[in-house]
Motif scaffolding. Structure first.
Motif, PDB file in Angstrom:
ATOM      1  N   PRO A  19       3.746   9.014  -5.634  1.00 28.51           N
ATOM      2  CA  PRO A  19       4.065   8.365  -6.910  1.00 28.51           C
ATOM      3  C   PRO A  19       5.338   8.912  -7.561  1.00 28.51           C
ATOM      4  O   PRO A  19       6.089   8.157  -8.169  1.00 28.51           O
ATOM      5  CB  PRO A  19       2.840   8.648  -7.775  1.00 28.51           C
ATOM      6  CG  PRO A  19       1.737   8.847  -6.814  1.00 28.51           C
ATOM      7  CD  PRO A  19       2.372   9.513  -5.619  1.00 28.51           C
ATOM      8  N   ILE A  20       5.597  10.187  -7.410  1.00 24.61           N
ATOM      9  CA  ILE A  20       6.817  10.742  -8.006  1.00 24.61           C
ATOM     10  C   ILE A  20       8.044  10.202  -7.279  1.00 24.61           C
ATOM     11  O   ILE A  20       9.039   9.858  -7.913  1.00 24.61           O
ATOM     12  CB  ILE A  20       6.774  12.283  -8.009  1.00 24.61           C
ATOM     13  CG1 ILE A  20       5.764  12.745  -9.061  1.00 24.61           C
ATOM     14  CG2 ILE A  20       8.140  12.866  -8.294  1.00 24.61           C
ATOM     15  CD1 ILE A  20       5.570  14.220  -9.139  1.00 24.61           C
ATOM     16  N   LYS A  50       0.847  -1.196   0.000  1.00 29.31           N
ATOM     17  CA  LYS A  50       0.000   0.000   0.000  1.00 29.31           C
ATOM     18  C   LYS A  50       0.880   1.241   0.000  1.00 29.31           C
ATOM     19  O   LYS A  50       1.925   1.284   0.636  1.00 29.31           O
ATOM     20  CB  LYS A  50      -0.938  -0.010   1.196  1.00 29.31           C
ATOM     21  CG  LYS A  50      -2.012  -1.091   1.039  1.00 29.31           C
ATOM     22  CD  LYS A  50      -3.068  -1.001   2.073  1.00 29.31           C
ATOM     23  CE  LYS A  50      -3.958   0.176   1.756  1.00 29.31           C
ATOM     24  NZ  LYS A  50      -5.126   0.254   2.626  1.00 29.31           N
ATOM     25  N   MET A  51       0.423   2.234  -0.728  1.00 33.00           N
ATOM     26  CA  MET A  51       1.140   3.494  -0.839  1.00 33.00           C
ATOM     27  C   MET A  51       1.057   4.259   0.481  1.00 33.00           C
ATOM     28  O   MET A  51       0.009   4.303   1.118  1.00 33.00           O
ATOM     29  CB  MET A  51       0.514   4.319  -1.959  1.00 33.00           C
ATOM     30  CG  MET A  51       1.232   5.617  -2.231  1.00 33.00           C
ATOM     31  SD  MET A  51       0.449   6.512  -3.578  1.00 33.00           S
ATOM     32  CE  MET A  51       0.604   5.321  -4.889  1.00 33.00           C
ATOM     33  N   ASP A  52       2.166   4.832   0.875  1.00 37.07           N
ATOM     34  CA  ASP A  52       2.208   5.656   2.067  1.00 37.07           C
ATOM     35  C   ASP A  52       2.032   7.113   1.642  1.00 37.07           C
ATOM     36  O   ASP A  52       2.568   7.521   0.604  1.00 37.07           O
ATOM     37  CB  ASP A  52       3.551   5.467   2.783  1.00 37.07           C
ATOM     38  CG  ASP A  52       3.534   6.008   4.193  1.00 37.07           C
ATOM     39  OD1 ASP A  52       3.336   7.236   4.353  1.00 37.07           O
ATOM     40  OD2 ASP A  52       3.723   5.212   5.123  1.00 37.07           O
ATOM     41  N   ALA A  53       1.320   7.902   2.397  1.00 37.56           N
ATOM     42  CA  ALA A  53       1.104   9.307   2.055  1.00 37.56           C
ATOM     43  C   ALA A  53       2.397  10.114   2.126  1.00 37.56           C
ATOM     44  O   ALA A  53       2.536  11.137   1.456  1.00 37.56           O
ATOM     45  CB  ALA A  53       0.056   9.920   2.982  1.00 37.56           C
ATOM     46  N   SER A  99      -0.521   3.051  -8.553  1.00 31.57           N
ATOM     47  CA  SER A  99      -1.895   3.542  -8.683  1.00 31.57           C
ATOM     48  C   SER A  99      -1.978   4.981  -8.206  1.00 31.57           C
ATOM     49  O   SER A  99      -1.093   5.481  -7.512  1.00 31.57           O
ATOM     50  CB  SER A  99      -2.865   2.653  -7.913  1.00 31.57           C
ATOM     51  OG  SER A  99      -2.692   2.802  -6.526  1.00 31.57           O
ATOM     52  N   LYS A 100      -3.060   5.613  -8.578  1.00 30.40           N
ATOM     53  CA  LYS A 100      -3.294   6.989  -8.163  1.00 30.40           C
ATOM     54  C   LYS A 100      -3.629   7.014  -6.675  1.00 30.40           C
ATOM     55  O   LYS A 100      -4.451   6.226  -6.215  1.00 30.40           O
ATOM     56  CB  LYS A 100      -4.445   7.574  -8.966  1.00 30.40           C
ATOM     57  CG  LYS A 100      -4.717   9.015  -8.667  1.00 30.40           C
ATOM     58  CD  LYS A 100      -5.880   9.515  -9.493  1.00 30.40           C
ATOM     59  CE  LYS A 100      -6.124  10.961  -9.117  1.00 30.40           C
ATOM     60  NZ  LYS A 100      -7.495  11.349  -9.300  1.00 30.40           N
ATOM     61  N   PRO A 101      -3.007   7.919  -5.913  1.00 27.29           N
ATOM     62  CA  PRO A 101      -3.327   7.994  -4.483  1.00 27.29           C
ATOM     63  C   PRO A 101      -4.780   8.413  -4.264  1.00 27.29           C
ATOM     64  O   PRO A 101      -5.346   9.155  -5.064  1.00 27.29           O
ATOM     65  CB  PRO A 101      -2.376   9.057  -3.947  1.00 27.29           C
ATOM     66  CG  PRO A 101      -1.435   9.384  -5.033  1.00 27.29           C
ATOM     67  CD  PRO A 101      -1.992   8.864  -6.310  1.00 27.29           C
ATOM     68  N   ARG A 128       8.672   7.812   3.129  1.00 22.58           N
ATOM     69  CA  ARG A 128       8.304   6.460   3.565  1.00 22.58           C
ATOM     70  C   ARG A 128       7.899   5.591   2.385  1.00 22.58           C
ATOM     71  O   ARG A 128       8.174   4.398   2.359  1.00 22.58           O
ATOM     72  CB  ARG A 128       7.181   6.509   4.600  1.00 22.58           C
ATOM     73  CG  ARG A 128       7.743   6.541   6.019  1.00 22.58           C
ATOM     74  CD  ARG A 128       6.658   6.380   7.054  1.00 22.58           C
ATOM     75  NE  ARG A 128       6.362   7.742   7.503  1.00 22.58           N
ATOM     76  CZ  ARG A 128       5.166   8.234   7.696  1.00 22.58           C
ATOM     77  NH1 ARG A 128       4.101   7.499   7.519  1.00 22.58           N
ATOM     78  NH2 ARG A 128       5.003   9.468   8.081  1.00 22.58           N
ATOM     79  N   SER A 129       7.262   6.205   1.400  1.00 22.33           N
ATOM     80  CA  SER A 129       6.867   5.473   0.198  1.00 22.33           C
ATOM     81  C   SER A 129       8.100   4.920  -0.517  1.00 22.33           C
ATOM     82  O   SER A 129       8.136   3.754  -0.917  1.00 22.33           O
ATOM     83  CB  SER A 129       6.118   6.420  -0.740  1.00 22.33           C
ATOM     84  OG  SER A 129       4.984   5.850  -1.257  1.00 22.33           O
TER      85      SER A 129
END
Length: 128
Positions: free
Chosen positions: A93-94, A56-59, A83-85, A63-64
């Motif tokens: 994503p960047i 899962k993507m981290d905000a 995926s798109k947050p 951390r991501s």
């Protein structure tokens, strides 16, 4: 180059595994990735297998990127789908895209950077 490599692999007898990773915003998206890879494996030559994994993507962008290194890149992935947050924040994503770029891992889903990788991977997956 990757397409030529996959063509050569499909004519050999040694089994090759390609790992596709997802950095996703929901578990539902992760399950969709796993299902798509299972379906794609049904059409693969016997010596070629796709594997999927996701986190899962981290905000937090830092951390991501750290999670990407710890849980994805360490597994020897060949491409990453982002995926798109959910909150539409573009930073995670960047950071994933830049991290994958450092390791020369193609990324699908980032339009601002590495779109040539994204196009290359789409063509590759369509040709399989």
């Amino acid at each position: 180059q990757l397409l030529i490599y996959l063509t050569l692999i499909s004519t050999t007898t040694a089994k090759e595994t390609f790992r596709i990773a997802g950095i996703i915003s929901t578990d539902e998206n992760g399950r969709a990735l796993e299902d798509a890879v299972k379906k794609a494996n049904a059409d693969m030559p016997p010596n070629l297998e796709l594997q999927s994994l996701y986190i899962k993507m981290d905000a937090n962008p830092i951390r991501s990127a750290l999670n990407l290194c710890d849980h994805i890149i360490s597994q020897g992935v060949h491409t990453v789908i982002v995926s798109k947050p959910e909150n539409s924040d573009i930073s995670p994503p960047i950071s994933v895209s830049y991290t994958c770029g450092f390791y020369s891992i193609p990324v699908i889903g980032i339009s601002a950077r590495d779109s040539s990788f994204s196009d290359m991977v789409r063509l590759l997956l369509l040709s399989l």
